[in-house]
Scaffold this motif. Structure first.
Motif, PDB file in Angstrom:
ATOM      1  N   MET A 155      -3.071  28.143 -12.583  1.00 32.49           N
ATOM      2  CA  MET A 155      -3.782  27.985 -11.321  1.00 32.49           C
ATOM      3  C   MET A 155      -4.025  26.522 -11.007  1.00 32.49           C
ATOM      4  O   MET A 155      -4.419  26.189  -9.907  1.00 32.49           O
ATOM      5  N   THR A 156      -3.823  25.645 -11.989  1.00 32.96           N
ATOM      6  CA  THR A 156      -4.208  24.243 -11.798  1.00 32.96           C
ATOM      7  C   THR A 156      -3.027  23.280 -11.761  1.00 32.96           C
ATOM      8  O   THR A 156      -3.128  22.216 -11.178  1.00 32.96           O
ATOM      9  N   ASP A 157      -1.898  23.656 -12.362  1.00 27.56           N
ATOM     10  CA  ASP A 157      -0.734  22.774 -12.434  1.00 27.56           C
ATOM     11  C   ASP A 157       0.261  23.165 -11.339  1.00 27.56           C
ATOM     12  O   ASP A 157       0.839  24.252 -11.374  1.00 27.56           O
ATOM     13  N   PRO A 158       0.485  22.279 -10.339  1.00 27.34           N
ATOM     14  CA  PRO A 158       1.354  22.633  -9.204  1.00 27.34           C
ATOM     15  C   PRO A 158       2.753  23.094  -9.613  1.00 27.34           C
ATOM     16  O   PRO A 158       3.323  23.972  -8.981  1.00 27.34           O
ATOM     17  N   GLU A 159       3.312  22.504 -10.683  1.00 34.80           N
ATOM     18  CA  GLU A 159       4.675  22.895 -11.080  1.00 34.80           C
ATOM     19  C   GLU A 159       4.694  24.319 -11.622  1.00 34.80           C
ATOM     20  O   GLU A 159       5.640  25.072 -11.377  1.00 34.80           O
ATOM     21  N   LEU A 160       3.649  24.689 -12.350  1.00 33.26           N
ATOM     22  CA  LEU A 160       3.572  26.069 -12.850  1.00 33.26           C
ATOM     23  C   LEU A 160       3.269  27.042 -11.710  1.00 33.26           C
ATOM     24  O   LEU A 160       3.739  28.177 -11.698  1.00 33.26           O
ATOM     25  N   ILE A 161       2.472  26.571 -10.752  1.00 30.80           N
ATOM     26  CA  ILE A 161       2.186  27.405  -9.571  1.00 30.80           C
ATOM     27  C   ILE A 161       3.501  27.687  -8.839  1.00 30.80           C
ATOM     28  O   ILE A 161       3.794  28.823  -8.451  1.00 30.80           O
ATOM     29  N   LEU A 162       4.311  26.642  -8.670  1.00 32.34           N
ATOM     30  CA  LEU A 162       5.615  26.799  -7.999  1.00 32.34           C
ATOM     31  C   LEU A 162       6.488  27.815  -8.744  1.00 32.34           C
ATOM     32  O   LEU A 162       7.090  28.698  -8.126  1.00 32.34           O
ATOM     33  N   GLU A 163       6.512  27.697 -10.066  1.00 32.83           N
ATOM     34  CA  GLU A 163       7.309  28.606 -10.891  1.00 32.83           C
ATOM     35  C   GLU A 163       6.937  30.059 -10.611  1.00 32.83           C
ATOM     36  O   GLU A 163       7.782  30.928 -10.481  1.00 32.83           O
ATOM     37  N   LYS A 164       5.638  30.290 -10.503  1.00 32.60           N
ATOM     38  CA  LYS A 164       5.151  31.662 -10.357  1.00 32.60           C
ATOM     39  C   LYS A 164       5.281  32.191  -8.920  1.00 32.60           C
ATOM     40  O   LYS A 164       5.525  33.359  -8.685  1.00 32.60           O
ATOM     41  N   TRP A 165       5.101  31.293  -7.931  1.00 33.00           N
ATOM     42  CA  TRP A 165       5.018  31.722  -6.530  1.00 33.00           C
ATOM     43  C   TRP A 165       6.263  31.405  -5.703  1.00 33.00           C
ATOM     44  O   TRP A 165       6.293  31.674  -4.504  1.00 33.00           O
ATOM     45  N   ASP A 166       7.269  30.843  -6.351  1.00 31.73           N
ATOM     46  CA  ASP A 166       8.450  30.336  -5.646  1.00 31.73           C
ATOM     47  C   ASP A 166       9.035  31.319  -4.636  1.00 31.73           C
ATOM     48  O   ASP A 166       9.425  30.942  -3.535  1.00 31.73           O
ATOM     49  N   ASN A 167       9.111  32.596  -4.994  1.00 32.24           N
ATOM     50  CA  ASN A 167       9.749  33.580  -4.103  1.00 32.24           C
ATOM     51  C   ASN A 167       8.774  34.253  -3.147  1.00 32.24           C
ATOM     52  O   ASN A 167       9.173  35.087  -2.341  1.00 32.24           O
ATOM     53  N   LEU A 168       7.496  33.898  -3.250  1.00 29.15           N
ATOM     54  CA  LEU A 168       6.491  34.597  -2.431  1.00 29.15           C
ATOM     55  C   LEU A 168       5.999  33.750  -1.263  1.00 29.15           C
ATOM     56  O   LEU A 168       5.566  34.283  -0.246  1.00 29.15           O
ATOM     57  N   VAL A 169       6.060  32.428  -1.416  1.00 33.64           N
ATOM     58  CA  VAL A 169       5.524  31.551  -0.370  1.00 33.64           C
ATOM     59  C   VAL A 169       6.602  30.585   0.109  1.00 33.64           C
ATOM     60  O   VAL A 169       7.687  30.514  -0.455  1.00 33.64           O
ATOM     61  N   ASP A 170       6.275  29.847   1.182  1.00 32.28           N
ATOM     62  CA  ASP A 170       7.253  28.929   1.779  1.00 32.28           C
ATOM     63  C   ASP A 170       7.049  27.479   1.351  1.00 32.28           C
ATOM     64  O   ASP A 170       7.930  26.652   1.508  1.00 32.28           O
ATOM     65  N   LEU A 171       5.858  27.180   0.851  1.00 33.01           N
ATOM     66  CA  LEU A 171       5.557  25.810   0.443  1.00 33.01           C
ATOM     67  C   LEU A 171       4.471  25.803  -0.620  1.00 33.01           C
ATOM     68  O   LEU A 171       3.464  26.515  -0.497  1.00 33.01           O
ATOM     69  N   VAL A 172       4.682  25.000  -1.653  1.00 37.19           N
ATOM     70  CA  VAL A 172       3.615  24.686  -2.603  1.00 37.19           C
ATOM     71  C   VAL A 172       3.385  23.182  -2.495  1.00 37.19           C
ATOM     72  O   VAL A 172       4.312  22.387  -2.678  1.00 37.19           O
ATOM     73  N   ILE A 173       2.158  22.796  -2.139  1.00 38.93           N
ATOM     74  CA  ILE A 173       1.824  21.372  -2.049  1.00 38.93           C
ATOM     75  C   ILE A 173       1.425  20.882  -3.441  1.00 38.93           C
ATOM     76  O   ILE A 173       0.587  21.489  -4.102  1.00 38.93           O
ATOM     77  N   ASP A 174       2.047  19.786  -3.847  1.00 36.27           N
ATOM     78  CA  ASP A 174       1.674  19.164  -5.114  1.00 36.27           C
ATOM     79  C   ASP A 174       0.648  18.076  -4.810  1.00 36.27           C
ATOM     80  O   ASP A 174       0.969  17.032  -4.264  1.00 36.27           O
ATOM     81  N   ALA A 175      -0.602  18.347  -5.162  1.00 34.12           N
ATOM     82  CA  ALA A 175      -1.657  17.347  -4.965  1.00 34.12           C
ATOM     83  C   ALA A 175      -2.271  16.989  -6.309  1.00 34.12           C
ATOM     84  O   ALA A 175      -3.438  16.624  -6.398  1.00 34.12           O
ATOM     85  N   GLY A 176      -1.467  17.137  -7.366  1.00 31.95           N
ATOM     86  CA  GLY A 176      -1.994  16.877  -8.700  1.00 31.95           C
ATOM     87  C   GLY A 176      -2.718  18.106  -9.230  1.00 31.95           C
ATOM     88  O   GLY A 176      -2.744  19.158  -8.591  1.00 31.95           O
ATOM     89  N   TYR A 177      -3.304  17.947 -10.397  1.00 28.93           N
ATOM     90  CA  TYR A 177      -3.993  19.091 -11.023  1.00 28.93           C
ATOM     91  C   TYR A 177      -5.156  19.562 -10.170  1.00 28.93           C
ATOM     92  O   TYR A 177      -5.930  18.746  -9.664  1.00 28.93           O
ATOM     93  N   GLY A 178      -5.286  20.874  -9.998  1.00 28.73           N
ATOM     94  CA  GLY A 178      -6.416  21.443  -9.261  1.00 28.73           C
ATOM     95  C   GLY A 178      -7.567  21.751 -10.209  1.00 28.73           C
ATOM     96  O   GLY A 178      -7.462  21.595 -11.418  1.00 28.73           O
ATOM     97  N   ASP A 179      -8.653  22.193  -9.634  1.00 25.20           N
ATOM     98  CA  ASP A 179      -9.818  22.591 -10.410  1.00 25.20           C
ATOM     99  C   ASP A 179      -9.621  24.039 -10.851  1.00 25.20           C
ATOM    100  O   ASP A 179      -8.792  24.748 -10.309  1.00 25.20           O
ATOM    101  N   ASN A 180     -10.400  24.497 -11.816  1.00 29.31           N
ATOM    102  CA  ASN A 180     -10.278  25.913 -12.194  1.00 29.31           C
ATOM    103  C   ASN A 180     -11.580  26.663 -11.970  1.00 29.31           C
ATOM    104  O   ASN A 180     -11.775  27.748 -12.468  1.00 29.31           O
ATOM    105  N   GLU A 181     -12.478  26.032 -11.203  1.00 26.79           N
ATOM    106  CA  GLU A 181     -13.753  26.695 -10.905  1.00 26.79           C
ATOM    107  C   GLU A 181     -13.784  27.038  -9.421  1.00 26.79           C
ATOM    108  O   GLU A 181     -13.494  26.189  -8.577  1.00 26.79           O
ATOM    109  N   ALA A 182     -14.109  28.284  -9.113  1.00 30.43           N
ATOM    110  CA  ALA A 182     -14.103  28.740  -7.714  1.00 30.43           C
ATOM    111  C   ALA A 182     -15.316  28.201  -6.956  1.00 30.43           C
ATOM    112  O   ALA A 182     -16.231  27.619  -7.534  1.00 30.43           O
TER     113      ALA A 182
END
Length: 206
Positions: A155-182
């Motif tokens: 949920m925090t690393d954009p490259e891993l997010i891309l790996e998981k969501w690549d076929n579901l969304v049209d764009l993953v923005i890489d803004a560096g590591y995200g937070d893990n607290e909602a």
């Protein structure tokens, strides 16, 4: 295949923001940074895009509890019934920030949300998210990409997010590591504020 490019939060490049807005206007789904976890979003006025998000989340659109990400408090009246001064003061104090405020929904909510009595509003303290909705001219919806049973890195690393969501969304923005607290969720739709979920936002705003 989703697009994937870097945007810097301190000073978002206007050209990159335009690319994001163009994708949203075409009905695209994006994963974007907030001041909490990365969010999944689309243009609030695009029904097909909204339905895609609902399908990914495995819920009916009418029953969804997506939040609306706004640029500031000025266009609240489009989505929220008139609020009293004390409620407005809380919003002013807390936003932009890591909060979701549940407020009474107005009659002019977009069609899929017409029957909602309340609406969750976010004004995240993140320049990228704020610039996107500012340039788009209306809110995007926001729902967390978080799965409770999942490793935090997804949920925090954009490259891993891309790996998981690549076929579901049209764009993953890489803004560096995200937070893990909602975000902290506070219901202001009744007389007294009710804390629904304690997250990143401090409760010292009251």
């Amino acid at each position: 295949m989703a697009e994937f490019f870097r945007i810097y939060e301190e000073n978002p490049n206007p050209r990159e923001i335009e690319r994001v807005v163009a994708i949203l206007k075409k009905g695209g789904l994006i994963i974007y940074p907030t001041d909490t976890v990365y969010g999944l979003g689309c243009d609030i006025t695009n029904l097909k895009a909204l339905e895609r998000v609902a399908k990914i989340k495995g819920i009916k659109l009418e029953k969804s509890s997506f939040s609306f990400v706004c640029h500031d408090l000025s266009n609240l009246s489009d989505y929220v019934k008139q609020i009293d001064t004390s409620t407005f003061k809380i919003l002013k104090r807390a936003l932009p920030g890591p909060y979701t405020f549940i407020l009474p929904g107005s009659k002019s909510l977009p069609n899929p949300f017409k029957k909602r009595k309340t609406v969750g509003i976010r004004v995240p303290g993140n320049n990228i998210a704020l610039e996107i909705v500012k340039q788009l001219g209306n809110p995007i919806i926001s729902t967390s990409i978080r799965d409770d049973d999942e490793v935090v890195e997804y949920m925090t690393d954009p490259e891993l997010i891309l790996e998981k969501w690549d076929n579901l969304v049209d764009l993953v923005i890489d803004a560096g590591y995200g937070d893990n607290e909602a975000s902290t969720v506070i219901d202001l739709s009744e007389n007294e504020p009710v804390v629904i979920r304690e997250g990143k936002g401090s409760l010292e705003i009251f």
